[in-house]
Write a protein that holds these residues in place. Structure first.
Motif, short mmCIF file in Angstrom:
data_model
loop_
_atom_site.label_atom_id
_atom_site.label_comp_id
_atom_site.label_asym_id
_atom_site.label_seq_id
_atom_site.Cartn_x
_atom_site.Cartn_y
_atom_site.Cartn_z
N HIS A 23 -7.32 7.49 43.52
CA HIS A 23 -7.75 6.31 42.76
C HIS A 23 -8.73 6.64 41.65
N ARG A 58 1.06 9.90 44.24
CA ARG A 58 0.81 8.67 45.01
C ARG A 58 2.11 8.05 45.51
N HIS A 99 -4.24 -3.63 51.45
CA HIS A 99 -4.04 -4.35 50.19
C HIS A 99 -3.44 -5.72 50.50
N HIS A 153 -6.33 -6.26 37.38
CA HIS A 153 -6.66 -5.56 38.64
C HIS A 153 -8.15 -5.71 38.95
N LEU A 154 -8.99 -5.51 37.93
CA LEU A 154 -10.44 -5.61 38.15
C LEU A 154 -10.84 -7.05 38.50
N LEU A 168 -15.33 -4.29 47.68
CA LEU A 168 -14.08 -3.52 47.77
C LEU A 168 -14.15 -2.21 46.98
C1 HEM Z 1 -14.10 0.90 37.63
C2 HEM Z 1 -12.84 0.57 37.65
C3 HEM Z 1 -12.06 0.28 38.91
C4 HEM Z 1 -12.45 -0.27 40.10
C5 HEM Z 1 -13.84 -0.76 40.49
C6 HEM Z 1 -11.29 -0.32 40.95
C7 HEM Z 1 -11.28 -0.79 42.24
C8 HEM Z 1 -10.21 -0.74 43.10
C9 HEM Z 1 -10.22 -1.20 44.46
C10 HEM Z 1 -11.41 -1.84 45.14
C11 HEM Z 1 -9.01 -1.00 44.98
C12 HEM Z 1 -8.55 -1.37 46.39
C13 HEM Z 1 -8.09 -2.80 46.30
C14 HEM Z 1 -7.94 -3.39 47.68
O1 HEM Z 1 -8.93 -3.47 48.41
O2 HEM Z 1 -6.81 -3.78 48.04
C15 HEM Z 1 -8.19 -0.38 43.96
C16 HEM Z 1 -6.88 0.01 44.13
C17 HEM Z 1 -6.12 0.57 43.14
N1 HEM Z 1 -6.49 0.72 41.81
FE1 HEM Z 1 -8.33 0.43 41.05
N2 HEM Z 1 -10.21 0.18 40.27
C18 HEM Z 1 -10.64 0.57 39.02
C19 HEM Z 1 -9.88 1.11 38.03
C20 HEM Z 1 -8.54 1.37 38.14
C21 HEM Z 1 -7.73 1.90 37.07
C22 HEM Z 1 -8.23 2.23 35.66
C23 HEM Z 1 -6.47 2.03 37.56
C24 HEM Z 1 -5.22 2.52 36.89
C25 HEM Z 1 -5.11 2.96 35.69
C26 HEM Z 1 -6.49 1.59 38.95
C27 HEM Z 1 -5.41 1.60 39.80
C28 HEM Z 1 -5.45 1.30 41.14
C29 HEM Z 1 -4.37 1.56 42.06
C30 HEM Z 1 -3.01 2.21 41.71
C31 HEM Z 1 -4.80 1.12 43.31
C32 HEM Z 1 -4.06 1.26 44.64
C33 HEM Z 1 -4.74 2.37 45.42
C34 HEM Z 1 -3.83 3.00 46.45
O3 HEM Z 1 -3.46 2.37 47.44
O4 HEM Z 1 -3.44 4.16 46.22
N3 HEM Z 1 -7.76 1.19 39.26
N4 HEM Z 1 -8.94 -0.26 42.82
#
Ligand code: HEM
Ligand code: HEM
Length: 186
Positions: A23, A58, A99, A153-154, A168
């Motif tokens: 991630h 992934r 998720h 997403h954010l 989270l």
């Molecule tokens: C500071 C920036 C970011 C934060 C705080 C953040 C936070 C998170 C969190 C908390 C989750 C888990 C969500 C859940 O609880 O279900 C997550 C999952 C995910 N995020 Fe982010 N995210 C950020 C930036 C990004 C970016 C830039 C991308 C893609 C370009 C991204 C792609 C993903 C993906 C693909 C998942 C799934 C993780 C997995 O199961 O492998 N995130 N993110």
């Protein structure tokens, strides 16, 4: 709400080291690829390939990994995603330890659009497509689309964090989340 277990309730491991490393590496490589879109070219290509490689890894982990990392654990039907979004609108959505259905759908769309962005970027370096204005436009549209998805997403992460009173983003760093309560979806 939670209540039953109260403050200081047990924590369980949810995100394995691979998911967490993936991630934050993906977030970093996407940010670097985004800001270097107009150069420096070497850095842009390196970050773009890194993002592409992470997405492939992934996708494999979604089948080979265990527990909450598996696609079968969090990818739901469109009907379930819509039902979940309706419950969010009504303020009655359940807490998911993994998720939630909307998050699962977002992950699939994010991974697919990142793969398409990296693939079109690579194609721009090949003899067949070098200088193709159409492909440059497509690459640019895809990259901008991913940026919009990341913003959504954010917002989703912030909303779910507030609604269920848990950080989270921190869970994605340390890997642990509050154990499921009686009304949660484990
Ligand atoms: C500071 C920036 C970011 C934060 C705080 C953040 C936070 C998170 C969190 C908390 C989750 C888990 C969500 C859940 O609880 O279900 C997550 C999952 C995910 N995020 Fe982010 N995210 C950020 C930036 C990004 C970016 C830039 C991308 C893609 C370009 C991204 C792609 C993903 C993906 C693909 C998942 C799934 C993780 C997995 O199961 O492998 N995130 N993110
Ligand atoms: C997820 C990964 C990637 C993201 C987010 C991304 C993002 C971007 C952005 C924002 C631009 C500027 C587009 C514009 O002018 O509006 C750009 C341009 C470009 N990218 Fe990527 N890119 C990625 C991967 C790659 C890869 C892997 C390559 C090649 C190995 C690549 C090659 C290029 C080239 C050659 C341009 C310039 C196109 C032109 O002349 O307009 N990109 N990219």
């Amino acid at each position: 709400m939670r209540g039953a277990l109260g403050a200081g309730s047990a924590m369980i491991r949810v995100w394995d080291p691979f998911v967490r490393a993936f991630h934050w590496s993906l977030a970093l490589s996407f940010a670097v690829a985004w800001v270097s879109g107009e150069g420096p070219e070497r850095l842009h290509e390196l970050a773009g390939y890194a993002a592409g490689a992470l997405v492939i890894a992934r996708a494999a982990w979604g089948f080979l990994g265990a527990g909450y990392a598996r696609f079968s654990q969090f990818v739901r039907s469109p009907a379930e995603v819509i039902d979940y979004l309706k419950s969010v609108a009504a303020g009655s959505e359940r807490r998911f330890v993994g998720h939630n259905p909307a998050g699962g759908a977002m992950i699939v769309v994010l991974l697919a659009s990142l793969a398409a962005t990296a693939a079109t970027g690579w194609m721009l370096t090949t003899d067949a497509f070098w200088g193709s204005v159409t492909l440059q436009r497509l690459h640019s549209v895809l990259a901008h689309g991913v940026l919009l998805l990341v913003l959504a997403h954010l917002c989703g992460v912030a909303l779910a964090s507030l609604r269920h009173r848990e950080n989270l983003a921190r869970a994605m760093v340390v890997g642990d989340k509050r154990a499921p309560g009686p009304t949660d979806v484990a």
